[in-house]
Design a protein around this motif. Structure first.
Motif, short mmCIF file in Angstrom:
data_model
loop_
_atom_site.label_atom_id
_atom_site.label_comp_id
_atom_site.label_asym_id
_atom_site.label_seq_id
_atom_site.Cartn_x
_atom_site.Cartn_y
_atom_site.Cartn_z
N SER A 155 16.16 44.09 51.80
CA SER A 155 16.00 42.77 52.38
C SER A 155 15.47 41.83 51.31
O SER A 155 14.86 42.28 50.32
N LEU B 164 20.26 38.85 55.98
CA LEU B 164 19.74 38.79 54.62
C LEU B 164 18.34 39.40 54.49
O LEU B 164 17.92 39.78 53.40
N GLY B 165 17.65 39.47 55.60
CA GLY B 165 16.28 39.98 55.57
C GLY B 165 15.32 38.98 54.96
O GLY B 165 14.37 39.34 54.28
N TYR B 166 15.54 37.70 55.24
CA TYR B 166 14.67 36.64 54.71
C TYR B 166 13.77 36.14 55.84
O TYR B 166 14.25 35.74 56.89
N ARG C 21 19.70 45.54 61.33
CA ARG C 21 19.65 44.07 61.29
C ARG C 21 21.04 43.48 61.49
O ARG C 21 21.21 42.50 62.23
N ASP D 286 13.06 39.86 51.79
CA ASP D 286 11.61 39.96 51.91
C ASP D 286 11.04 41.02 50.97
O ASP D 286 10.03 40.79 50.31
N LEU E 259 18.93 47.89 57.27
CA LEU E 259 19.96 46.87 57.04
C LEU E 259 21.03 46.96 58.13
O LEU E 259 21.42 45.94 58.70
N VAL F 35 11.88 45.04 64.72
CA VAL F 35 11.99 44.40 63.41
C VAL F 35 10.72 43.63 63.10
O VAL F 35 10.23 43.64 61.97
N GLY G 8 11.93 44.07 57.54
CA GLY G 8 13.35 44.17 57.22
C GLY G 8 13.75 45.38 56.43
O GLY G 8 14.94 45.66 56.29
N THR H 61 12.05 37.87 57.73
CA THR H 61 12.59 38.72 58.77
C THR H 61 11.71 38.77 60.01
O THR H 61 12.21 38.64 61.13
#
Length: 146
Positions: free
Chosen positions: A139, A82-84, A29, A141, A26, A130, A135, A86
């Motif tokens: 995340s 957000l780790g969407y 990212r 994900d 995190l 990444v 992520g 990713t």
């Protein structure tokens, strides 16, 4: 066994390391996204200046290029944080970093441009990490898979 081996072994066997690796992913990212978010916001704040800069390097359709850059930088950085999605987002951002290095920082005889060129290349390398590893646990994900 050396201290380094003990430390590495301990990192990979303790239950806390799972949470720690999620927090590290995190943080990574967020740190990667920060430069894109700030750059995108600066483009929103001064679109005329950015259009002029885009025109100065001879790129076609500078208004469209500006919009695309803002979408990648602001949208991509928020999705990365957000780790969407990713991995695909990080891939797009890595490609964007390489393209901007080649288009805007290609005068490698100028020390400032040399630094910016390789900064973009290094950022692309971080983003490819990444892409390779995802992520992490913290995340969106990871939540979608659970």
């Amino acid at each position: 066994m050396s201290n380094t081996t003990n430390a590495n072994s301990a990192l990979h066997t303790q239950p806390d390391s799972i949470g720690a690796s999620g927090a590290i992913a995190l943080a990574g990212r967020i740190l990667l996204a920060a430069i894109f978010l700030l750059s995108g916001i600066s483009k929103i704040a001064n679109p005329a200046g950015m259009i002029g800069y885009i025109e100065s390097v001879g790129l076609p359709l500078p208004q469209l290029a500006l919009i695309a850059a803002i979408v990648v930088e602001v949208g991509g950085s928020l999705l990365l944080i957000l780790g969407y999605r990713t991995r695909p987002v990080a891939l797009i951002m890595a490609l964007f970093s390489v393209v901007t290095a080649l288009a805007f920082h290609n005068h490698l005889g100028d020390q400032n441009q040399f630094i910016h060129f390789f900064k973009n290349i290094a950022i692309a390398g971080g983003l490819l990490q990444v892409v390779a590893f995802g992520g992490g646990r913290l995340s969106l994900d990871a939540r979608r898979k659970a």
